[in-house]
Design a protein around this motif. Sequence first.
Motif, short mmCIF file in Angstrom:
data_model
loop_
_atom_site.label_atom_id
_atom_site.label_comp_id
_atom_site.label_asym_id
_atom_site.label_seq_id
_atom_site.Cartn_x
_atom_site.Cartn_y
_atom_site.Cartn_z
N THR A 126 47.40 48.77 -0.10
CA THR A 126 47.85 48.92 -1.49
C THR A 126 49.14 49.71 -1.56
O THR A 126 50.09 49.34 -2.26
N LYS A 127 49.19 50.81 -0.77
CA LYS A 127 50.39 51.65 -0.78
C LYS A 127 51.58 50.92 -0.16
O LYS A 127 52.71 51.01 -0.64
N LEU A 128 51.31 50.19 0.92
CA LEU A 128 52.38 49.41 1.56
C LEU A 128 52.92 48.37 0.59
O LEU A 128 54.13 48.18 0.47
N HIS A 129 52.01 47.70 -0.10
CA HIS A 129 52.43 46.67 -1.05
C HIS A 129 53.24 47.28 -2.18
O HIS A 129 54.27 46.72 -2.60
N SER A 130 52.81 48.44 -2.67
CA SER A 130 53.54 49.07 -3.78
C SER A 130 54.92 49.54 -3.34
O SER A 130 55.85 49.61 -4.15
N SER A 131 55.07 49.86 -2.04
CA SER A 131 56.38 50.29 -1.55
C SER A 131 57.38 49.13 -1.55
O SER A 131 58.58 49.34 -1.44
N LEU A 132 56.86 47.90 -1.70
CA LEU A 132 57.74 46.73 -1.76
C LEU A 132 58.05 46.31 -3.19
O LEU A 132 58.64 45.25 -3.41
N ASP A 133 57.66 47.15 -4.16
CA ASP A 133 58.03 46.88 -5.56
C ASP A 133 59.55 46.75 -5.66
O ASP A 133 60.28 47.61 -5.14
N GLY A 134 60.01 45.71 -6.29
CA GLY A 134 61.45 45.50 -6.43
C GLY A 134 62.05 44.64 -5.33
O GLY A 134 63.24 44.33 -5.36
N LEU A 135 61.21 44.22 -4.36
CA LEU A 135 61.72 43.40 -3.27
C LEU A 135 62.18 42.03 -3.77
O LEU A 135 63.19 41.49 -3.30
N ASP A 136 61.46 41.46 -4.73
CA ASP A 136 61.87 40.16 -5.30
C ASP A 136 63.31 40.23 -5.81
O ASP A 136 64.13 39.35 -5.53
N GLU A 137 63.59 41.29 -6.56
CA GLU A 137 64.92 41.46 -7.13
C GLU A 137 65.96 41.67 -6.03
O GLU A 137 67.09 41.15 -6.11
N PHE A 138 65.58 42.41 -4.99
CA PHE A 138 66.52 42.67 -3.89
C PHE A 138 66.88 41.38 -3.16
O PHE A 138 68.06 41.13 -2.88
N VAL A 139 65.88 40.56 -2.87
CA VAL A 139 66.15 39.30 -2.16
C VAL A 139 67.03 38.39 -3.03
O VAL A 139 67.99 37.78 -2.54
N ALA A 140 66.72 38.32 -4.31
CA ALA A 140 67.53 37.49 -5.22
C ALA A 140 68.97 37.99 -5.26
O ALA A 140 69.92 37.19 -5.26
N GLU A 141 69.11 39.29 -5.25
CA GLU A 141 70.45 39.91 -5.25
C GLU A 141 71.21 39.56 -3.96
O GLU A 141 72.40 39.26 -3.99
N GLN A 142 70.49 39.59 -2.82
CA GLN A 142 71.12 39.27 -1.54
C GLN A 142 71.55 37.80 -1.49
O GLN A 142 72.62 37.47 -0.96
N LEU A 143 70.71 36.92 -2.02
CA LEU A 143 71.06 35.50 -2.05
C LEU A 143 72.33 35.28 -2.86
O LEU A 143 73.20 34.48 -2.48
#
Length: 500
Positions: A4-21
């Motif tokens: 759960t903690k690992l997953h929560s540490s990835l909050d915002g990853l969707d936005e980051f990947v979209a930004e990188q693309l």
Amino acid sequence: MTITKLHSSLDGLDEFVAEQLQLWKGVGAAVAVIHKDEVIWQKGYGYRDLDSKLEVTPHTLFAIGSSTKAFTATTAAMLVDQELLKWDTPVKTYMEDFKMFDPVATERLTIRDMLCHRSGLPRHEMIWYNSARTREELVNALQYLEPNEDFRNKWQYQNLMYMTAGYLVGKLKETSWEKLVQDHLFGPLGMKSSLFSVDQMQLQPDFAAPYMEKDGEHLRIPYRNIDAVGPAGSINSNLEDMIAWLRLQLNQGQHDGQQLVSKEQMEELYSPQMPCDSPFQGPELPVSTYGLGWFIEPYRGHQLIHHGGAIDGFSSQVAFMPEEEIGIVVLCNTNGSIIPYTVTFNIMDRLLGKEPVDWSGKLAKLMGGEESPESELTETQDTLDPQAKPAASTEEKEDEVKAEPLDRPITTYVGIYNHSGYGEMSIQQKEDGLEAIFNDMEMPMEYTGNDTFSVLLVLFGLKITFTFQMDEQNKARSISIPFLMEPGTKPIEFTKKSTE
């Protein structure tokens, strides 16, 4: 750390990947993260087919390029377990006809040397790129390829050595490298979608198309079949299958209670063999080494084992941190993209609880030429192509050379030229001048004076110089071509074949 903690540490990853693309003009990407056996992230982003607006999914197949090399090294480890192969026994023991240009390398080269890139050979990529030759023919051509370094003196990335290592393990098992990987890795790991050829990939229901960015637009480009050098980089896979591959690494060669590769040999794969170049060297990655099929580096104080890949229209990164039991895979369908690196490093920063490093900013400076050429993105790529160096644009290069009228009759240069290793090159007269044809690649030629031509390698978007040598009768005798980029390399000389 809990899932759960690992997953929560990835909050915002969707936005980051979209930004990188958006930032790096990527078309599509697939990202997976695992902790031990648990999948904590598995998503597709963007498009696998931009024209048809088909989205990337966890099932989408991508070419993984040189991330294939770890599979080849692992098959060698399996044969060591089976006592069919020894890391430090000369290859010539197993292949009597094996021959290198350097007689010392012929007698002493081992599969360990091949897999850690210390054969002494520069890349010699043009011998295989777009070639119709078979794997066996390319292995036999090694004897004509000159080294630029002493045997075991320096780490130099070398695809032909991986091809030869794959050829060797197949020969020892009286089969092919492909069959060996299929039966002993893909099969047991349940990697049911993974394939060995882009030709096969295009027959599947969910696969990515290759793209490159040109003049601000996404241009769909042809698939590159590299089956002949398959052990160096021909695997095509998806997130679901690559997760199984990562689990094998984190479980030290074990899968579903079965030890596919001994812990001892897995440790051998992960043991540093040679110090190597890195485009990312800095405070976060102070030193880089190469094992057997893997780069091994400390990332911000944590052990990182990884390998990237890049072939026409695709790039990848497969990485894991053994102590933290974290694995990451990022696949992309954009030529020479650094998105797999920026996304992988960002995920590691998040999971390690570190302040994220601005890798996009660092790499933007690198691509803009603000850092030393020694740190260029050269060693993690697969071909001498636009991926190999963040070089100046083709337009800038074209301004450097002015076309001149010929000093000799155009027919002086026309003919077939041969190199014992590289094969034949044809110089043909066309309506608008001369054209070189090599490995079915058509290359327009512009005369620049003194029997030299500026030749456009269309597939790579760059120009190189062909220099013709004349005999006593002022007839073309040979062509010298600087196909090699490494320091200390000589031009490749093609000798004109007699028409008599």
